[in-house]
Write an enzyme that holds these catalytic residues in place. Structure first.
Site, mmCIF file in Angstrom:
data_model
loop_
_atom_site.group_PDB
_atom_site.id
_atom_site.type_symbol
_atom_site.label_atom_id
_atom_site.label_comp_id
_atom_site.label_asym_id
_atom_site.label_seq_id
_atom_site.Cartn_x
_atom_site.Cartn_y
_atom_site.Cartn_z
ATOM 1 N N GLY A 1 0.808 -1.224 0.000
ATOM 2 C CA GLY A 1 0.000 0.000 0.000
ATOM 3 C C GLY A 1 0.836 1.266 0.000
ATOM 4 O O GLY A 1 2.034 1.225 -0.288
ATOM 5 N N HIS B 1 3.795 1.777 -7.860
ATOM 6 C CA HIS B 1 2.714 0.787 -7.733
ATOM 7 C C HIS B 1 1.751 0.909 -8.912
ATOM 8 O O HIS B 1 1.305 -0.085 -9.465
ATOM 9 C CB HIS B 1 1.906 1.044 -6.452
ATOM 10 C CG HIS B 1 2.686 0.915 -5.181
ATOM 11 N ND1 HIS B 1 3.127 2.002 -4.479
ATOM 12 C CD2 HIS B 1 3.113 -0.176 -4.492
ATOM 13 C CE1 HIS B 1 3.767 1.590 -3.390
ATOM 14 N NE2 HIS B 1 3.787 0.273 -3.377
HETATM 15 P P1 AMP Z 1 5.759 -2.275 -1.751
HETATM 16 O O1 AMP Z 1 4.404 -1.735 -1.536
HETATM 17 O O2 AMP Z 1 6.851 -1.337 -1.364
HETATM 18 O O3 AMP Z 1 5.948 -3.664 -1.225
HETATM 19 O O4 AMP Z 1 5.894 -2.411 -3.347
HETATM 20 C C1 AMP Z 1 4.969 -3.159 -4.082
HETATM 21 C C2 AMP Z 1 5.548 -3.419 -5.435
HETATM 22 O O5 AMP Z 1 5.800 -2.176 -6.099
HETATM 23 C C3 AMP Z 1 6.886 -4.157 -5.376
HETATM 24 O O6 AMP Z 1 6.904 -5.154 -6.388
HETATM 25 C C4 AMP Z 1 7.874 -3.078 -5.632
HETATM 26 O O7 AMP Z 1 9.066 -3.542 -6.234
HETATM 27 C C5 AMP Z 1 7.122 -2.186 -6.582
HETATM 28 N N1 AMP Z 1 7.698 -0.839 -6.577
HETATM 29 C C6 AMP Z 1 8.010 -0.074 -5.503
HETATM 30 N N2 AMP Z 1 8.584 1.079 -5.897
HETATM 31 C C7 AMP Z 1 8.654 1.061 -7.233
HETATM 32 C C8 AMP Z 1 9.144 1.953 -8.230
HETATM 33 N N3 AMP Z 1 9.681 3.126 -7.930
HETATM 34 N N4 AMP Z 1 9.058 1.576 -9.540
HETATM 35 C C9 AMP Z 1 8.508 0.392 -9.858
HETATM 36 N N5 AMP Z 1 8.028 -0.493 -8.979
HETATM 37 C C10 AMP Z 1 8.092 -0.171 -7.678
#
Ligand code: AMP
Length: 512
Positions: A30, A36
């Site tokens: 989230g 995301h």
């Molecule tokens: P998180 O909510 O931080 O667990 O992220 C959820 C998904 O979004 C994970 O697969 C992350 O690698 C991806 N994500 C987070 N930051 C970025 C970003 N700047 N660019 C692309 N994907 C991202």
């Protein structure tokens, strides 16, 4: 859109779906940002139904980490999902997902432990237990949702590599899709934790990406030694004294084993603290891949061959690959329409393309180790190649071979679905096109040069328009422009103009 909190409800909602529907899952914690959103958009684009899970996973936080203050904004995130066309937001509680949420009692449940070789470096060495926490929850989510595809960001490169590995090792039938890092215009990689940064810290944090860019520049100028590349990043990072580096590493992007030198590709990753906020960023270093797609008659093959020559890239002659398979089929005495026999013949076929010594020579073609450069150019092979190329099993196997060729980078390929299907992560995607009138005009000049008279230009236009329609509506590998492709309309341009444009785009990419 449904917001579901229990596994039972989720199962009911998913069971109502029809068989044969492609289901996508985007696991998140989230506090959405454009990173995301890029994953969700891609899932919505590629799948019939999309589940976004929102779960702040306590198992991946150490007791000293920011679990309690981690941003939680379910209502805003759900609205965002709804706007993006998501079908289900799955937001379970800690107990619903079947964990205690307490690291002390974590040993009372079955956990998934990734191989030590993948967790002993990068973030793993500083966050003991983190990737067991990630792997356990991701395995649970994959089992609960049972998606066809699951989407993860390259931002968390170690996580992505570990998840790919766990899916292989545990025989899970899901395709893992890695998505590129989304950044602010300043270069700062988006992260939910950026909310903790002050305006000043945000600007200081851009040094991470600027360091990675310096490293990439050095790599493209020929530097492949880890020690040198790491030194370049270190020097850059020390220019902002507030940044405290935790690690700078160069590893293999698949196995995560440390590299001393880059042979094919390397994952260059940094972790650093700014105040109390921990930031990570990375870049994959490999020679670029260029994908050129476009309608028939736009000059793709000439342009691709010449650009390959000028830039010293391998021209992935996909036509030669289909010819090689056709040769193999004919040489094995199998009928060209015996799809089943051909499917087993081509299973795990090996094709190698060897660049010629001089540009006038044809590319060297080997199939299962045997040289067939000349043998694939006979009229018999030419007569059968389209029958073979239309077979789904052949196409599937050759796309696999083509992807494999691209792993090392330094490749340029042309076709109808190179940028959308074969190399969706290509560094540069070109959609080369020309108006129907222009393509008909060029074709008429070719025909005149071949001695044909009384050419019916109207008829030529009609034929080209029909072919475009056919190519865009093929069941297998239809012509499609990738969203991130740069369109070059070649009306009024010479071949040299087009080549110069692509070379300039490439150089811009390499030098950044
Ligand atoms: P998180 O909510 O931080 O667990 O992220 C959820 C998904 O979004 C994970 O697969 C992350 O690698 C991806 N994500 C987070 N930051 C970025 C970003 N700047 N660019 C692309 N994907 C991202």
């Amino acid at each position: 859109m449904l917001i579901i909190k229990t596994i039972a409800e989720l199962k009911t909602a998913l069971n109502q779906e029809q068989f044969g529907i492609k289901l996508g899952l985007v696991p998140t914690m989230g506090a959405f940002h454009r990173g995301h959103i890029s994953l969700i958009k891609r899932a919505v684009q590629e799948c019939d139904r999309v589940v976004v899970s929102i779960f702040v996973n306590p198992l991946q936080f150490a007791p000293t980490e920011d679990l309690d203050k981690y941003p939680r904004q379910l209502a805003t995130d759900s609205r965002c999902c709804e706007e993006l066309g998501v079908d289900i937001v799955f937001a379970p509680t800690v107990s619903e997902i079947g964990i205690t949420g307490d690291t002390a009692t974590q040993n009372q449940i079955t956990t998934v432990t990734p191989p030590a070789t993948m967790t002993s470096g990068l973030c793993g060495q500083y966050r003991p237990g983190h990737f067991t926490g990630v792997a356990t929850i991701v395995t649970k989510l994959l089992n609960i949702v049972q998606p066809d595809r699951a989407y993860f960001g390259q931002k968390d490169a170690q996580q992505l590599a570990i998840i790919r590995r766990l899916v292989t090792d545990l025989n899970l039938s899901v395709e893992i899709i890695g998505c590129p890092i989304i950044r602010e215009t300043s270069g700062l990689a988006l992260s939910s934790r950026n909310q903790y940064l002050s305006t000043q810290e945000k600007s200081q944090a851009t040094i991470l990406y600027r360091s990675l860019q310096q490293v990439a520049r050095a790599f493209f100028q020929g530097e492949t030694q880890a020690a040198q590349l790491i030194k370049i990043a270190q020097e850059q990072l020390t220019t902002v004294s507030e940044v405290r580096v935790q690690y700078i590493e160069l590893v293999d992007p698949v196995t995560l084993k440390p590299l001393e030198t880059i042979v094919t590709q390397g994952l260059f990753a940094i972790a650093a603290y700014l105040g109390t906020t921990r930031l990570i960023d990375n870049i994959v270093l490999r020679q670029p891949i260029i994908a050129i797609d476009g309608p028939a008659g736009a000059g793709k093959s000439t342009v691709t061959r010449r650009v390959a020559e000028q830039l010293g890239l391998l021209y992935l002659d996909t036509g030669a690959m289909y010819r090689a398979v056709t040769w193999l089929v004919m040489n094995s005495g199998i009928a060209v329409d015996d799809e089943n026999a051909i499917a087993s013949l081509v299973k795990d076929v090996r094709i190698d393309l060897v660049p010629p010594d001089s540009p006038e020579m044809p590319i060297g073609v080997y199939i299962n180790g045997q040289e067939v450069t000349k043998a694939i150019r006979t009229p018999e092979v030419t007569a059968n190649v389209s029958t073979i190329a239309a077979q789904a099993a052949v196409r599937q196997e050759l796309v696999k071979v083509q992807k494999l060729c691209g792993e090392k980078g330094g490749v340029i390929a042309e076709g109808r679905d190179i940028g959308t299907n074969v190399y969706p992560d290509a560094d540069l995607k070109i959609f080369l096109t020309a108006s129907v009138a222009e393509r008909a005009r060029r074709r008429s000049i070719d025909l005149k040069n071949q001695g044909q008279e009384n050419i019916d230009l109207q008829q030529l236009q009609q034929d080209i328009a029909n072919r475009d329609h056919q190519d865009s509506n093929r069941a297998i590998a239809p012509l499609k422009k990738a969203d991130d492709a740069i369109e070059i309309l070649t009306d009024g341009l010479t071949i040299e103009d087009v080549i110069a444009k692509i070379v300039a785009l490439y150089q811009n990419l390499v030098v950044m």
